[in-house]
Design a protein around this motif. Sequence first.
Motif: not given
Length: 112
Positions: A97-106
């Motif tokens: 189990l893993h949660f991707h956390v993505l940020s910094g672009r549209d």
Amino acid sequence: MSDCLFCKIIAGEIPSNKVYEDDVCFAFYDIAPQAPTHFLVIPKEHISSVSAVNAENSAVVAHIFEVIAKLAAEKGMESYRVVSNIGEQAGQSVFHLHFHVLSGRDMTWPPG
Ligand code: AMP
């Protein structure tokens, strides 16, 4: 779990770029980032995916979301996406189990 990549990362047997660690979870930067900021938050307990979350282990998931909110605030992330792929058709390649956390672009919706 002895043959699990993410269990080996938690154990320090495979190196990672650590973001955060406590008794319950571990966070590290994704090796193939899909956004300027892309890290993974995983439980230390081996749970194969969201589909294996149940009444006995769901407190771990609640804790992970507290940690995601804390890390995002610390990093000044005002807008971000949290993703968990379940099963091969949805794109899951590591069955811990893993949660991707993505940020910094549209980002677009719906996701591809
Ligand atoms: P998923 O495809 O949703 O199961 O996500 C697994 C993620 O783990 C992918 O985004 C990979 O880039 C990432 N990944 C695989 N191996 C490593 C590693 N050794 N260190 C960091 N991230 C990894």
